[in-house]
Design a protein around this motif. Structure first.
Motif, mmCIF file in Angstrom:
data_model
loop_
_atom_site.group_PDB
_atom_site.id
_atom_site.type_symbol
_atom_site.label_atom_id
_atom_site.label_comp_id
_atom_site.label_asym_id
_atom_site.label_seq_id
_atom_site.Cartn_x
_atom_site.Cartn_y
_atom_site.Cartn_z
ATOM 1 N N ASN A 113 -19.264 -26.879 -22.299
ATOM 2 C CA ASN A 113 -20.699 -26.790 -22.031
ATOM 3 C C ASN A 113 -21.262 -28.122 -21.568
ATOM 4 O O ASN A 113 -20.824 -29.180 -22.028
ATOM 5 C CB ASN A 113 -21.454 -26.348 -23.287
ATOM 6 C CG ASN A 113 -21.563 -24.847 -23.392
ATOM 7 O OD1 ASN A 113 -20.666 -24.111 -22.981
ATOM 8 N ND2 ASN A 113 -22.663 -24.369 -23.940
ATOM 9 N N ARG A 169 -24.025 -28.692 -13.906
ATOM 10 C CA ARG A 169 -24.268 -27.937 -15.137
ATOM 11 C C ARG A 169 -24.758 -26.524 -14.862
ATOM 12 O O ARG A 169 -24.307 -25.566 -15.504
ATOM 13 C CB ARG A 169 -25.290 -28.689 -16.002
ATOM 14 C CG ARG A 169 -25.865 -27.890 -17.144
ATOM 15 C CD ARG A 169 -26.844 -28.727 -17.952
ATOM 16 N NE ARG A 169 -27.675 -27.875 -18.797
ATOM 17 C CZ ARG A 169 -28.889 -27.460 -18.473
ATOM 18 N NH1 ARG A 169 -29.447 -27.850 -17.331
ATOM 19 N NH2 ARG A 169 -29.562 -26.678 -19.281
ATOM 20 N N HIS A 194 -21.373 -20.965 -18.879
ATOM 21 C CA HIS A 194 -21.703 -21.793 -20.027
ATOM 22 C C HIS A 194 -23.205 -21.733 -20.366
ATOM 23 O O HIS A 194 -23.859 -22.759 -20.543
ATOM 24 C CB HIS A 194 -21.266 -23.251 -19.799
ATOM 25 C CG HIS A 194 -19.802 -23.391 -19.519
ATOM 26 N ND1 HIS A 194 -19.321 -23.660 -18.257
ATOM 27 C CD2 HIS A 194 -18.725 -23.269 -20.323
ATOM 28 C CE1 HIS A 194 -17.996 -23.718 -18.299
ATOM 29 N NE2 HIS A 194 -17.614 -23.484 -19.552
ATOM 30 N N GLU A 195 -23.735 -20.526 -20.448
ATOM 31 C CA GLU A 195 -25.118 -20.298 -20.866
ATOM 32 C C GLU A 195 -26.133 -20.930 -19.913
ATOM 33 O O GLU A 195 -27.150 -21.471 -20.342
ATOM 34 C CB GLU A 195 -25.353 -20.824 -22.294
ATOM 35 C CG GLU A 195 -24.486 -20.154 -23.336
ATOM 36 C CD GLU A 195 -24.733 -20.694 -24.731
ATOM 37 O OE1 GLU A 195 -25.444 -20.030 -25.508
ATOM 38 O OE2 GLU A 195 -24.221 -21.778 -25.048
#
Length: 336
Positions: free
Chosen positions: A223, A270, A275-276
């Protein structure tokens, strides 16, 4: 006569990611009040905020907190001004349109604790990887939990400083943690995140650590780190209308780029859709959806559409002043 140490904290002129700077002013018989903190100057040519031939910039105190690590100490958050008293171009706080403090923000600050010797997150062995994600989130015990003493000390410092500190937890990756702060007023919310970051970074000096705010410091199936922005205003707190909530969310869609532009450097690493996270190229919202750009908390729905929204896109290295300012502007421009 008693002497006090005033630590003036400001943001430099590096772009797009600004850094904290600070220096100490020793004063006599200080009252502890913000209005008695004098405007101070610094060499802007050393912080990318002025040229060497005309280098003076000013520090305008905007918030003050007791410094729990110093005797007779205070932490003074400041705005940077030009020599003529106008706001410096690096001063995002001065641009926030929330003078009535109608907007409330709860920031969730994620970060990695890095070992200065190994240059790796805590729990990562040299030349390899720890066990995969799954057992680190909110874990207990020395096998999966790394850095608790440091994190607990930081929490104590923030509480002693009078910040509205709301919680801590270990995050999904090894060596990754989060703290939460809440404030009424967009500017105050930014002040408190920056002061909490200052206390976090200063504390690392004692432990042999440093803090990594990069939103994706460990590549691969790990994450990244965000700074989720929970926000509300009177409209969201009282409207009781799903239609109104959806109109506010839709107001974010046409200005997706404007938000991403101030949501942190390297955020594309990101915001991948994994990863959410939602993809940086998309915009979405949904009830209790942690894979959406904006999450509508289930408690908001259960309370009859009275509550708040969570923008999950801001990166861990984002400037909370810029994030809050952009959110305030978008919500105010929503066609209700």
């Amino acid at each position: 006569m008693a002497k006090s140490k005033l630590e003036y904290i400001w943001l430099d002129g590096y772009y797009p990611t600004q850094n904290m700077r600070s220096k100490t002013k020793v004063v006599e018989d200080f009252s502890g009040k913000l209005e008695d903190c004098p405007i101070w100057s610094f060499d802007g040519s050393s912080t990318k905020q002025a040229e060497g031939g005309d280098s003076d910039c000013l520090l305008k105190p905007v918030a003050i907190y007791p410094d729990p690590a110093r005797d007779n100490g205070f932490l003074v958050m400041t705005e940077v001004l030009n020599a003529d008293g106008t706001a410096h171009e690096s001063n995002a706080r001065a641009t926030i349109d929330d003078d009535d403090n109608d907007f409330w923000f709860g920031f969730e600050q994620e970060y990695f604790i890095m070992d200065t010797h190994t240059q790796l997150p805590l729990g990562f062995p040299i030349g390899g990887y720890p066990g995969p994600q799954g057992m680190y989130y909110c874990s207990v015990g020395g096998k999966n939990t790394h850095g608790r003493d440091f994190v607990e000390e930081h929490a104590d410092l923030c509480i002693a400083a009078g910040l509205n500190f709301e919680g801590i937890n270990q995050e999904v990756a090894s060596g990754q943690w989060e703290f939460q702060l809440f404030a009424k007023g967009a500017k105050k919310a930014g002040d408190e995140i920056w002061v909490a970051r200052y206390l976090l970074d200063r504390l690392t000096e004692k432990y042999g650590y440093y803090i990594e705010y990069h939103p994706k410091p460990v590549k691969g199936d790990w994450n990244g780190s965000g700074m989720h922005a929970n926000f509300s205003n009177t409209l969201l707190r009282t409207c009781g209308s799903q239609e109104t909530y959806e109109k506010v969310c839709e107001a974010f869609r046409p200005v997706t780029k404007e938000h991403i532009d101030v949501y942190g450097e390297y955020n594309d690493q990101r915001l991948t859709g994994l990863h959410e996270t939602a993809s940086i190229n998309d915009f979405s919202y949904g009830v209790s959806d942690r894979g959406a750009s904006i999450r509508i908390p289930i408690i908001t729905v259960e309370k009859g559409w009275k509550g708040w929204l969570e923008d999950r896109r801001p990166a861990s290295n984002a400037d909370p002043y810029k994030v809050a300012g952009r959110i305030v502007e978008t919500v105010k421009n929503a066609k209700i």
